[in-house]
Write an enzyme that holds these catalytic residues in place. Structure first.
Site, PDB file in Angstrom:
ATOM      1  N   LEU A  41      41.126  32.808  24.973  1.00 35.60           N
ATOM      2  CA  LEU A  41      42.387  32.072  24.852  1.00 35.60           C
ATOM      3  C   LEU A  41      43.451  33.040  24.361  1.00 35.60           C
ATOM      4  O   LEU A  41      43.161  33.971  23.600  1.00 35.60           O
ATOM      5  CB  LEU A  41      42.250  30.916  23.856  1.00 35.60           C
ATOM      6  CG  LEU A  41      41.275  29.782  24.201  1.00 35.60           C
ATOM      7  CD1 LEU A  41      41.251  28.764  23.072  1.00 35.60           C
ATOM      8  CD2 LEU A  41      41.631  29.125  25.520  1.00 35.60           C
ATOM      9  N   ASP A  42      44.695  32.807  24.785  1.00 31.96           N
ATOM     10  CA  ASP A  42      45.801  33.600  24.268  1.00 31.96           C
ATOM     11  C   ASP A  42      45.854  33.464  22.751  1.00 31.96           C
ATOM     12  O   ASP A  42      45.436  32.453  22.176  1.00 31.96           O
ATOM     13  CB  ASP A  42      47.127  33.128  24.867  1.00 31.96           C
ATOM     14  CG  ASP A  42      47.196  33.350  26.374  1.00 31.96           C
ATOM     15  OD1 ASP A  42      46.504  34.259  26.871  1.00 31.96           O
ATOM     16  OD2 ASP A  42      47.924  32.603  27.048  1.00 31.96           O
ATOM     17  N   GLU A  43      46.420  34.464  22.110  1.00 38.38           N
ATOM     18  CA  GLU A  43      46.463  34.487  20.647  1.00 38.38           C
ATOM     19  C   GLU A  43      47.114  33.230  20.071  1.00 38.38           C
ATOM     20  O   GLU A  43      46.655  32.683  19.063  1.00 38.38           O
ATOM     21  CB  GLU A  43      47.218  35.734  20.175  1.00 38.38           C
ATOM     22  CG  GLU A  43      47.217  35.919  18.671  1.00 38.38           C
ATOM     23  CD  GLU A  43      47.845  37.240  18.250  1.00 38.38           C
ATOM     24  OE1 GLU A  43      48.081  37.426  17.033  1.00 38.38           O
ATOM     25  OE2 GLU A  43      48.102  38.097  19.127  1.00 38.38           O
ATOM     26  N   THR A  73      47.203  30.234  21.382  1.00 33.45           N
ATOM     27  CA  THR A  73      46.550  28.994  21.815  1.00 33.45           C
ATOM     28  C   THR A  73      45.372  28.673  20.907  1.00 33.45           C
ATOM     29  O   THR A  73      44.607  29.561  20.536  1.00 33.45           O
ATOM     30  CB  THR A  73      46.060  29.127  23.274  1.00 33.45           C
ATOM     31  OG1 THR A  73      47.166  29.454  24.105  1.00 33.45           O
ATOM     32  CG2 THR A  73      45.420  27.849  23.762  1.00 33.45           C
ATOM     33  N   ARG A 119      50.761  28.346  31.029  1.00 36.13           N
ATOM     34  CA  ARG A 119      52.102  28.680  30.541  1.00 36.13           C
ATOM     35  C   ARG A 119      53.043  28.998  31.708  1.00 36.13           C
ATOM     36  O   ARG A 119      54.178  28.512  31.761  1.00 36.13           O
ATOM     37  CB  ARG A 119      52.009  29.863  29.574  1.00 36.13           C
ATOM     38  CG  ARG A 119      51.154  29.563  28.356  1.00 36.13           C
ATOM     39  CD  ARG A 119      50.800  30.825  27.573  1.00 36.13           C
ATOM     40  NE  ARG A 119      51.981  31.457  27.003  1.00 36.13           N
ATOM     41  CZ  ARG A 119      51.940  32.635  26.366  1.00 36.13           C
ATOM     42  NH1 ARG A 119      50.781  33.279  26.231  1.00 36.13           N
ATOM     43  NH2 ARG A 119      53.052  33.147  25.882  1.00 36.13           N
TER      44      ARG A 119
END
Length: 302
Positions: free
Chosen positions: A139-141, A143, A239
């Site tokens: 996951l993105d930082e 998220t 996103r």
């Protein structure tokens, strides 16, 4: 099928459906394990049949006990560093951990020690195991939510294959700016790198295929709550896709969202995993963070 872990072995008791199969066919065809890994077990004579080195091509009989060395010691995927994260689900083969927003999934540099993977490896080390724990997806930082980890090499291969074949289902909650007019929809737009920004992605006809399904759950105070399901797993997919339809995720300033709370309001809420070694399907839910819950009536998250 009766199964149990015993030291480094995963022991399976052969049931009627697998009668007549060989150990070779179970490892290479049923579980589709890497030939290199299977070859190493064969050379070391480390797969046992009823407690003895196995004949790999002998047809198996009901109630035979096959021991496979899934849990051989190996280096952790990252240095084990406390604290342990919130563990949403764990068995002998996999772990699902809850990632807070603002924490990286895994280290990108050797000196990074405060990622989710570091914490998961620390959690596993507390049981005395030294296993090659690795993340299956990331996951993105910014998220939050559920992240899947494999605890041994065979699980890593099997789970990675399931993800590639789109058999692991991932559901997200996204809070976006504005009122989304459609109750549901599907965004099919290829995503590529942005030549003008090293970390940004953009809609590109020459990019990778990307598909996001969404359902509008609520609209309140100029914001919409969407439930999204990924059919593909491209970097920044949700996103980029939501920004492309004029509804960037709130807080996602990289893609045009209004700045709030310091992180994009995107949460990986649920993972559904067809278990590769147990005849079952595992569904794991990550609790919705307060940063999202406080914006909408609590009934939407029951």
């Amino acid at each position: 099928m009766h199964t149990i872990r015993q030291n480094k072995w995963w022991i399976i008791q052969i049931h009627a459906e697998w009668t007549g199969l060989t150990i070779e066919s179970i490892l290479l065809e049923k579980w589709q394990l890497p030939k290199k890994l299977v070859h190493s077990w064969r050379m070391a004579k480390s797969v046992l049949l009823n407690g003895h080195p196995a004949n790999w091509r002998q047809p198996l009989e009901p109630m035979n006990r096959v021991a496979v060395p899934f849990f051989e010691s190996g280096p952790f995927g990252a240095a084990p560093v406390p604290p342990s994260p919130s563990i949403l689900y764990e068995d002998d083969h996999l772990i699902v951990a809850n990632k807070p927003a603002g924490v990286k999934t895994h280290p990108n540099e050797l000196e990074e020690k405060n990622t989710l993977l570091n914490g998961v490896c620390y959690h596993v080390s507390l049981s005395g195991d030294l296993l090659p724990v690795r993340h299956i997806h990331r996951l993105d930082e910014g998220t939050s939510g559920a992240v899947l980890f494999a605890k041994h090499d065979a699980a890593y291969t099997a789970l990675s294959r399931l993800l590639e074949k789109k058999e692991i289902f991932r559901t997200y909650y996204a809070v976006v700016d504005g009122q989304v007019s459609k109750r549901s929809g599907t965004i099919r737009k290829a995503i590529g790198k942005d030549r003008h920004h090293p970390s940004r992605r953009r809609i590109s006809p020459n990019g990778q295929t990307a598909v996001t399904h969404f359902e509008r759950m609520a609209v309140q105070n100029g914001l919409s709550l969407l439930k999204c399901r990924l059919e593909t797993g491209r970097t920044h997919q949700i996103r980029v896709h939501l920004s492309s339809i004029g509804h960037p995720i709130s807080g996602d300033v990289l893609y045009g969202g209004r700045g709030m709370n310091g992180n994009p309001l995107l949460h990986a809420a649920e993972l559904t995993i067809p278990h590769p070694f147990v005849n079952d399907c595992v569904t794991v839910t990550a609790p919705v963070p307060e940063s999202i819950k406080k914006l909408f009536l609590p009934t939407y998250f029951e």
